[in-house]
Design an enzyme around this catalytic site. Structure first.
Site, PDB file in Angstrom:
ATOM      1  N   HIS A 157      -2.769  -2.524  -9.740  1.00  0.00           N
ATOM      2  CA  HIS A 157      -4.093  -2.239 -10.293  1.00  0.00           C
ATOM      3  C   HIS A 157      -4.153  -0.775 -10.751  1.00  0.00           C
ATOM      4  CE1 HIS A 157      -6.314  -5.711  -8.014  1.00  0.00           C
ATOM      5  NE2 HIS A 157      -5.330  -6.133  -8.770  1.00  0.00           N
TER       6      HIS A 157
ATOM      7  N   CYS B   8     -11.537  -3.222  -6.042  1.00  0.00           N
ATOM      8  CA  CYS B   8     -11.434  -4.412  -5.208  1.00  0.00           C
ATOM      9  C   CYS B   8     -11.144  -3.979  -3.763  1.00  0.00           C
ATOM     10  CB  CYS B   8     -10.313  -5.304  -5.748  1.00  0.00           C
ATOM     11  SG  CYS B   8      -8.663  -4.652  -5.427  1.00  0.00           S
TER      12      CYS B   8
ATOM     13  N   CYS C 214      -7.920  -1.809  -3.459  1.00  0.00           N
ATOM     14  CA  CYS C 214      -8.006  -0.459  -4.028  1.00  0.00           C
ATOM     15  C   CYS C 214      -8.992   0.416  -3.251  1.00  0.00           C
ATOM     16  CB  CYS C 214      -8.385  -0.535  -5.498  1.00  0.00           C
ATOM     17  SG  CYS C 214      -7.087  -1.313  -6.483  1.00  0.00           S
TER      18      CYS C 214
ATOM     19  N   GLU D 125      -6.162   1.650 -10.125  1.00  0.00           N
ATOM     20  CA  GLU D 125      -6.395   2.654  -9.077  1.00  0.00           C
ATOM     21  C   GLU D 125      -5.117   2.959  -8.300  1.00  0.00           C
ATOM     22  OE1 GLU D 125      -7.989  -0.188  -9.679  1.00  0.00           O
ATOM     23  OE2 GLU D 125      -9.947  -0.260  -8.743  1.00  0.00           O
TER      24      GLU D 125
HETATM   25 ZN   LIG Z   1      -7.875  -3.328  -7.149  1.00  0.00          ZN
END
Ligand SMILES: [Zn+2]
Length: 151
Positions: free
Chosen positions: A50, A80, A83, A52
């Site tokens: 992801h 999420c 993260c 991040e």
């Molecule tokens: Zn994430």
């Protein structure tokens, strides 16, 4: 450089992801008013790639330190659970996000991991920066993907 400037850079990262065919989410890691690292969602065999995580990994590598307590993370979409957990683990000072994520948001929507007093670090949070632009990108991506699939 202020919140708007840094979020604009995160949006540019998200747009780059979209051009590659990835979900348009972008992140930039900032320290002392300077961009330390950037990242965007990357379609690889790595499910943790992801935006991040990419930015946090690159930033920590650049600093040579896992502890990012003087860093602020700008991201176009609410992080999420993975993260948000990574932000706590990295001691991120402030999380600044654009649009909320009703499906996976863990910074106030479904969970509120960075404010959970049971954990050993809390991140300050600001949200709604360039919200419409961040949302529009995601909407555009999913419309495009649906069209590609059906035709
Ligand atoms: Zn994430």
């Amino acid at each position: 450089m202020d919140d708007l400037d840094f979020m604009t850079l995160a949006v540019l990262e998200a747009e780059a992801a979209m051009l590659r065919g990835d979900v348009p989410v972008g992140a930039v890691l900032v320290r002392d008013g300077e961009v330390l690292a950037a990242g965007s969602n990357t379609k690889t065999i790595d499910p943790t790639a992801h935006a991040e995580i990419q930015a946090i990994r690159a930033g920590a590598e650049r600093l040579g330190n896992w502890n990012l307590r003087e860093c602020d993370l700008y991201v176009t979409l609410e992080p999420c659970p993975m993260c948000a957990g990574a932000c706590v683990a990295a001691r991120i000072r402030t999380i600044i996000f654009g649009s909320s994520d009703p499906r996976a948001g863990a910074v106030g929507t479904l969970y509120d991991i960075p404010s959970d007093r049971r954990l050993n670090h809390r991140c300050a949070v600001r949200s709604g920066i360039l919200k419409e632009r961040c949302e529009a990108l995601l909407k555009e991506y999913f419309i495009m993907r649906r069209k590609t699939k059906s035709g």
